[in-house]
Scaffold this motif. Structure first.
Motif, PDB file in Angstrom:
ATOM      1  N   SER A  78       0.826  -1.217   0.000  1.00  0.00           N
ATOM      2  CA  SER A  78       0.000   0.000   0.000  1.00  0.00           C
ATOM      3  C   SER A  78       0.855   1.260   0.000  1.00  0.00           C
ATOM      4  CB  SER A  78      -0.944  -0.004   1.204  1.00  0.00           C
ATOM      5  OG  SER A  78      -0.225   0.226   2.384  1.00  0.00           O
ATOM      6  N   ARG A  79       2.114   1.149   0.414  1.00  0.00           N
ATOM      7  CA  ARG A  79       2.997   2.317   0.465  1.00  0.00           C
ATOM      8  C   ARG A  79       3.910   2.427  -0.750  1.00  0.00           C
ATOM      9  NH1 ARG A  79       5.435   2.207   6.617  1.00  0.00           N
ATOM     10  NH2 ARG A  79       3.497   2.614   7.713  1.00  0.00           N
ATOM     11  N   ASP A  95      -2.982 -11.002  -6.894  1.00  0.00           N
ATOM     12  CA  ASP A  95      -4.162 -10.137  -7.048  1.00  0.00           C
ATOM     13  C   ASP A  95      -4.864  -9.880  -5.713  1.00  0.00           C
ATOM     14  OD1 ASP A  95      -3.813  -9.690  -9.752  1.00  0.00           O
ATOM     15  OD2 ASP A  95      -4.932 -11.470 -10.328  1.00  0.00           O
ATOM     16  N   LEU A  97      -3.507  -9.804  -2.843  1.00  0.00           N
ATOM     17  CA  LEU A  97      -2.622  -8.903  -2.097  1.00  0.00           C
ATOM     18  C   LEU A  97      -2.822  -7.458  -2.558  1.00  0.00           C
ATOM     19  CD1 LEU A  97      -0.209  -8.267  -0.220  1.00  0.00           C
ATOM     20  CD2 LEU A  97       1.311  -8.905  -2.088  1.00  0.00           C
ATOM     21  N   GLU A  99      -5.422  -6.213  -4.050  1.00  0.00           N
ATOM     22  CA  GLU A  99      -6.760  -5.731  -3.681  1.00  0.00           C
ATOM     23  C   GLU A  99      -6.826  -5.380  -2.196  1.00  0.00           C
ATOM     24  OE1 GLU A  99      -9.264  -8.823  -5.176  1.00  0.00           O
ATOM     25  OE2 GLU A  99      -8.785  -8.292  -7.243  1.00  0.00           O
ATOM     26  N   ALA A 100      -6.128  -6.161  -1.365  1.00  0.00           N
ATOM     27  CA  ALA A 100      -6.111  -5.834   0.069  1.00  0.00           C
ATOM     28  C   ALA A 100      -5.407  -4.499   0.296  1.00  0.00           C
ATOM     29  CB  ALA A 100      -5.423  -6.945   0.851  1.00  0.00           C
ATOM     30  N   GLY A 102      -5.342  -2.102  -1.899  1.00  0.00           N
ATOM     31  CA  GLY A 102      -6.344  -1.137  -2.369  1.00  0.00           C
ATOM     32  C   GLY A 102      -5.825   0.014  -3.204  1.00  0.00           C
ATOM     33  N   LYS A 103      -4.590  -0.061  -3.706  1.00  0.00           N
ATOM     34  CA  LYS A 103      -4.032   1.043  -4.499  1.00  0.00           C
ATOM     35  C   LYS A 103      -4.240   0.708  -5.983  1.00  0.00           C
ATOM     36  CE  LYS A 103       0.076   3.909  -3.933  1.00  0.00           C
ATOM     37  NZ  LYS A 103       1.415   3.949  -3.331  1.00  0.00           N
ATOM     38  N   ARG A 104      -5.127   1.415  -6.625  1.00  0.00           N
ATOM     39  CA  ARG A 104      -5.587   1.019  -7.958  1.00  0.00           C
ATOM     40  C   ARG A 104      -4.479   0.991  -8.997  1.00  0.00           C
ATOM     41  NH1 ARG A 104     -10.265   4.737  -7.417  1.00  0.00           N
ATOM     42  NH2 ARG A 104      -9.081   6.105  -8.782  1.00  0.00           N
ATOM     43  N   PHE A 107      -2.717  -2.331  -9.516  1.00  0.00           N
ATOM     44  CA  PHE A 107      -3.459  -3.515  -9.952  1.00  0.00           C
ATOM     45  C   PHE A 107      -2.899  -4.034 -11.274  1.00  0.00           C
ATOM     46  CE2 PHE A 107      -7.784  -2.618  -7.681  1.00  0.00           C
ATOM     47  CZ  PHE A 107      -7.133  -2.700  -6.467  1.00  0.00           C
TER      48      PHE A 107
END
Lengths: 308, 425
Positions: A78-79, A95, A97, A99-100, A102-104, A107
């Motif tokens: 996420s960072r 995938d 990971l 999605e958890a 959450g940084k689009r 993806f």
């Protein structure tokens, strides 16, 4: 202590939620990069040098297929500014990971998701209708392409292009690092080829079908595996078949990853008088395999000694 | 004179024929020269042809050479100075899967159950397909994803277990879910039954929230807190419809009054192979449609994970829920329930474990039995046939508050086909 009105907690949580996040690179100009495995992390490090801070999701002692991401992996992703992965279906957890986290933009197919399989010549692409009766078949083809050092050229070019795209001011620095790496890679490929020329064409047996690219590079033949089908543990019947096969085809060595039990392989090897050799699948998996070149030095020496 | 004449004659004789001969010879020579000229011209033409041909060959070689030189330059560039643009996907034979189909998976959960009560309960003393989950999911657009789980059973009507939209990347990196889902409360509630280490839910989950877990419609938000120390924090909160899962007792039956929940997950990597997680949960809901938020649930969960090597790992997990129900003037206290579980994967294909349960029932007459509780002991052995098939044998003994004991033997087979990716909790 009795809480008079417990609902007070929810406005507080709401405010906490929408406080702006600290940017990933606040106060720090290096790019934060997460790679799914240590070999990719090392390639990124070779190109990015001091301008990148790279972490690998799966530590080298884990089987990359079955790794279970932890909350700390979600936080790291996420960072991060860039997510480097094998693509295909090697990392089935990738995938979920992303999605958890959450940084689009990270993806699959996103601008900060670098799929290193793009441009690589894949082997064993299934041509028949897929069925799990054939074991744990990989849908897009064999995903262990990082085991052929020649594919590092393509991977490094992709890493270079992506780093230059997201950090243009340091483009020349990255290019220079990549040039140095590729020059050394050509020297090493020549050295490895020369070192292995004497056993080209020999047949080996592998535990799992993760050796096809490495064998292709060395000119080795691999027809049989200890697993009767990919992902299915060895059975007594299949082991009996292999024992005869090894005798008839004068196979000299059984190769296998470090994370499978050597019990069955050693049992057969003892009966037919050949060696069992453990190969690394990840940089840093064995002592003295801390970077890309020492990783392949180790594996090539191991096979060379096994075949002799 | 005679001599002179003879000489003259002789000369004339010889000179005349010579003159004729000379004339003949010149013509021949001219002819020969003509022939030679023609021959030379022919030869010259041939040579010119050859020269043109050779020139063409030279030109062809030159262009070939140029092509080779260009190729060499490209290769040298690749070797010594990488190009700026990455190699494209030059492999047309790669498979393009699914097109616009969602990911589709089916998980079958079959259970053979023998238990001591003689009641003809659902799935008792027989083999049953306890649940067959049809799992669908796909990205809706670059911002969101839709997931749905429809459950079929051979003794229950089909039900919509989950159906929710996940919206990613809201301001401040918040992720939101809208629909029917499993709230992120503790460790056992958020996961599907096929991801549990035991055949059934822990007793505290069954008694307070529902025998098949707790799925509710609503909206929730979660966010990874970005704090400057190595502990990972994730904060979640949500607003759910009221009520419980099947046979749950924590809240009332009404669905009109919402239940609010919040959870803080804290995780620390002690080493590459050791992790500790501590979670705190809070829920607040209502007993019936005429009441407001008088029931509170406080939860704490802890998990310790140790990977001994790639094929062996050990997990300790426990959860405790305390219910503050404000029941009556006589009883304004708390009841609580908890479980502790140890799971040891000792072989790539085998694992075993034990669970201890303790639950103070909600409907107990606590004025008479303030400390009474249901206590359960569960042991299990799991065989992982492959990545997609698993067998489990479990024995449970429960000391019930009613004074009767319950013994249960369960054999479970769990099989998955199609796409099946577990969400990361």
């Amino acid at each position: 202590m009795k809480i008079k009105n417990p609902l007070f907690i929810f406005p507080f949580l709401f405010v906490c939620f929408f406080l702006p996040s600290r940017p990933a690179d606040a106060g720090n100009k290096v790019l934060k990069i997460v790679a799914t495995q240590t070999l990719f992390a090392d390639l990124v490090r070779q190109v990015g040098g001091d301008m990148v801070d790279v972490t690998a999701v799966a530590a080298p002692k884990f089987n990359i297929h079955f790794y279970q991401p932890k909350p700390s992996d979600v936080r790291n992703v996420s960072r991060c500014d860039l997510y480097v992965n094998a693509g295909l279906d090697l990392e089935a957890w990738s995938d979920p990971l992303l999605e958890a986290a959450g940084k689009r933009e990270l993806f699959r197919h996103g601008p900060r998701n670098l799929d290193l399989s793009s441009g690589v010549r894949l082997l064993k692409i299934p041509q028949e209708p897929l069925s799990r009766a054939a074991g744990d078949v990989h849908v897009f083809g064999n995903p262990h392409y990082q085991m052929n050092p020649q594919n590092a050229r393509i991977m490094v070019e992709q890493i270079l292009a992506k780093l230059q795209e997201i950090d243009a001011p340091n483009a020349a620095y990255y290019k220079n690092n990549a040039r140095h790496f590729l020059t050394r890679l050509e020297e090493k490929i020549g050295e490895w080829k020369k070192h292995c020329a004497h056993f080209a064409g020999e047949e080996i047996v592998s535990y799992h079908d993760d050796i096809v690219y490495f064998a292709d590079f060395l000119g080795l033949k691999v027809e049989q595996y200890l697993e009767p089908k990919p992902g299915i543990p060895p059975t007594p019947k299949h082991l009996a078949f292999l024992e005869n096969y090894i005798k008839e085809h004068t196979v000299k060595v059984i190769v296998m990853p470090t994370y499978y039990s050597r019990k069955e392989a050693e049992k057969i090897a003892k009966k037919v008088g050949i060696k069992v050799v453990s190969l690394c699948q990840a940089v840093g998996e064995m002592p003295g395999t801390g970077d890309f070149f020492s990783f392949f030095d180790y594996n090539i020496n191991a096979v060379s000694q096994g075949v002799q | 004179m005679k001599r002179i004449f003879f000489l003259f004659f002789y000369l004339f004789f010889w000179l005349f024929p010579l003159e004729v001969k000379a004339e003949v010879s010149v013509e021949q020579e001219v002819q020969q020269m003509k022939d030679q000229f023609m021959s030379m011209q022919k030869r010259l033409s041939e040579l010119e042809g050859k020269v043109i041909k050779q020139q063409e060959e030279i030109n062809a070689h030159a262009s070939q050479k140029q092509a080779y030189e260009e190729r060499i330059q490209v290769l040298e560039k690749q070797l010594t100075g990488p190009s700026v643009t990455a190699a494209g996907d030059s492999q047309p034979q790669r498979r393009i899967l699914g097109k616009w189909n969602p990911e589709i998976g089916v998980v079958a959960d079959t259970v053979f159950r023998i238990d001591s009560p003689k009641v003809d309960e659902e799935g008792a003393d027989r083999v049953s397909v306890r649940e067959l989950e049809l799992i669908l999911g796909s990205h809706v657009d670059p911002y969101s994803r839709l997931d749905a789980t429809i459950a079929f059973s051979d003794f229950e009507t089909p039900s919509l277990e989950e159906a929710y939209l996940t919206h990613f990347g809201l301001p401040a990196q918040v992720t939101a879910r809208l629909g029917k889902f499993k709230p992120k409360v503790g460790k056992a509630i958020p996961v599907h039954r096929d991801s549990l280490e035991t055949v059934d839910e822990p007793l505290v989950i069954q008694r307070y929230f529902g025998v098949e877990g707790y799925n509710k419609s609503g909206v929730d938000f979660s966010k990874m807190l970005n704090l400057p120390w190595p502990v990972t924090h994730q904060l979640s909160f949500g607003i759910l419809e009221g009520g419980n899962g099947e046979e749950g007792t924590a809240f009332g039956e009404t669905r009109r009054r919402p239940t609010l929940y919040s959870h803080l997950k804290n995780y620390l990597d002690v080493t590459d192979t050791t992790g500790i997680e501590l979670g705190l949960s809070h829920m607040i809901g209502s007993r019936d449609a005429d009441s407001h938020f008088e029931i509170q649930v406080f939860g704490v969960d802890g998990t310790f994970t140790q990977h001994l090597n790639v094929n062996q790992n050990f997990k300790l997990q426990g959860e405790l829920f305390s219910l503050d129900r404000k029941e009556t003037a006589d009883f304004d206290g708390n009841i609580w329930g908890a479980y502790a579980q140890a799971d040891f994967k000792f072989h790539p294909q085998w694992s075993a474990g034990f669970r201890y349960d303790y639950v103070q029932p909600v409907d107990n007459d606590r004025s008479l039995n303030p400390e009474k509780a249901d206590v359960g002991y569960t042991g299990y052995l799991t065989f992982h046939q492959s990545e997609f098939a698993r067998w489990r044998a479990q024995f449970s003994h429960t000391d019930l508050i009613t004074g009767r004991d319950n013994n249960e033997i369960l054999i479970q087979g769990t099989f998955a086909i199609g796409e099946h990716k577990h969400k990361i909790q």
